[in-house]
Design an enzyme around this catalytic site. Structure first.
Site, PDB file in Angstrom:
ATOM      1  N   ASP A   9       0.852  -1.178   0.000  1.00  0.00           N
ATOM      2  CA  ASP A   9       0.000   0.000   0.000  1.00  0.00           C
ATOM      3  C   ASP A   9       0.887   1.227   0.000  1.00  0.00           C
ATOM      4  OD1 ASP A   9      -1.562  -1.960   2.281  1.00  0.00           O
ATOM      5  OD2 ASP A   9      -2.669  -1.322   0.518  1.00  0.00           O
ATOM      6  N   ARG A  14       1.616  15.742   0.570  1.00  0.00           N
ATOM      7  CA  ARG A  14       2.488  16.861   0.232  1.00  0.00           C
ATOM      8  C   ARG A  14       2.226  17.961   1.252  1.00  0.00           C
ATOM      9  NH1 ARG A  14       1.948  18.229  -5.516  1.00  0.00           N
ATOM     10  NH2 ARG A  14       3.316  16.437  -5.744  1.00  0.00           N
ATOM     11  N   LYS A  49      17.630  18.028  -8.271  1.00  0.00           N
ATOM     12  CA  LYS A  49      17.736  17.203  -9.483  1.00  0.00           C
ATOM     13  C   LYS A  49      18.324  18.063 -10.603  1.00  0.00           C
ATOM     14  CE  LYS A  49      14.092  13.815  -8.775  1.00  0.00           C
ATOM     15  NZ  LYS A  49      12.922  13.175  -9.369  1.00  0.00           N
ATOM     16  N   SER A  51      17.187  18.765 -13.317  1.00  0.00           N
ATOM     17  CA  SER A  51      16.145  19.619 -13.895  1.00  0.00           C
ATOM     18  C   SER A  51      15.940  20.909 -13.116  1.00  0.00           C
ATOM     19  CB  SER A  51      14.815  18.863 -13.922  1.00  0.00           C
ATOM     20  OG  SER A  51      14.368  18.614 -12.597  1.00  0.00           O
ATOM     21  N   HIS A  57      11.819  14.565   0.275  1.00  0.00           N
ATOM     22  CA  HIS A  57      10.956  13.391   0.223  1.00  0.00           C
ATOM     23  C   HIS A  57      11.309  12.411   1.328  1.00  0.00           C
ATOM     24  CE1 HIS A  57       9.846  13.753  -4.320  1.00  0.00           C
ATOM     25  NE2 HIS A  57       9.970  14.941  -3.754  1.00  0.00           N
ATOM     26  N   GLU A  76       4.572   8.212   1.017  1.00  0.00           N
ATOM     27  CA  GLU A  76       5.582   9.176   0.601  1.00  0.00           C
ATOM     28  C   GLU A  76       5.122  10.543   1.073  1.00  0.00           C
ATOM     29  OE1 GLU A  76       8.176  10.583  -3.197  1.00  0.00           O
ATOM     30  OE2 GLU A  76       6.036  10.299  -3.546  1.00  0.00           O
ATOM     31  N   HIS A  92       5.741  20.680 -14.655  1.00  0.00           N
ATOM     32  CA  HIS A  92       4.982  19.497 -15.071  1.00  0.00           C
ATOM     33  C   HIS A  92       3.967  19.864 -16.161  1.00  0.00           C
ATOM     34  CE1 HIS A  92       3.125  15.556 -14.768  1.00  0.00           C
ATOM     35  NE2 HIS A  92       1.946  16.163 -14.725  1.00  0.00           N
TER      36      HIS A  92
END
Length: 144
Positions: A9, A14, A49, A51, A57, A76, A92
């Site tokens: 699961d 966030r 990253k 990017s 996280h 998460e 995104h």
């Protein structure tokens, strides 16, 4: 590796906050919860990253109750500032499902934007700290 076939699961949370220092304070608070087990941490603030993506996280194991049943759920948790979330959302939206011929230019511009946003965020931290110092100095001079 936590993200393996053993993962039954998963939930996602966030947390959006104002300043980078809030991120680490929240992460410490979560890590000190007795009923929460931190499995992995990826600090994309200290190590963004390629990017330009920045966020903190955590993969945690969290107890939940469903009716009479007790279960450990992998979750998460992403902790980021408002400006980090702003960049990630727009990045995104701009890149997702778009077949752009010259990806290198787009990637470079998005990285530049991420760096500029991080710089502006640091300016806000400086202003906040300046206000705290001025306020502290003024409250100290009133008592003398």
């Amino acid at each position: 590796d936590v993200c393996s076939s053993d993962l039954n699961d998963i939930a996602g949370i966030r947390i959006i906050c104002s300043f980078t220092s809030d991120i680490y304070r929240i992460a410490d608070m979560l890590a000190n919860q007795r009923d929460l087990q931190v499995l992995t941490i990826k600090d994309y603030i200290m190590n963004p990253k390629k990017s330009g993506y920045r966020s903190y996280h955590m993969i945690v194991k969290l107890p939940i109750y469903i009716g009479d049943e007790y279960k450990q759920v992998f979750t998460e948790i992403q902790i980021r500032t408002l400006s980090m979330d702003f960049w990630a959302s727009l990045e995104h939206k701009i890149r997702y499902k778009h077949d752009v011929p010259n990806q290198a230019i787009v990637a470079s511009e998005l990285k530049r934007c991420a760096d500029e946003i991080a710089s502006v965020e640091m300016n806000f931290i400086t202003i906040r700290d300046m206000i705290k110092a001025i306020t502290a100095a003024n409250s100290g001079s009133e008592t003398t």
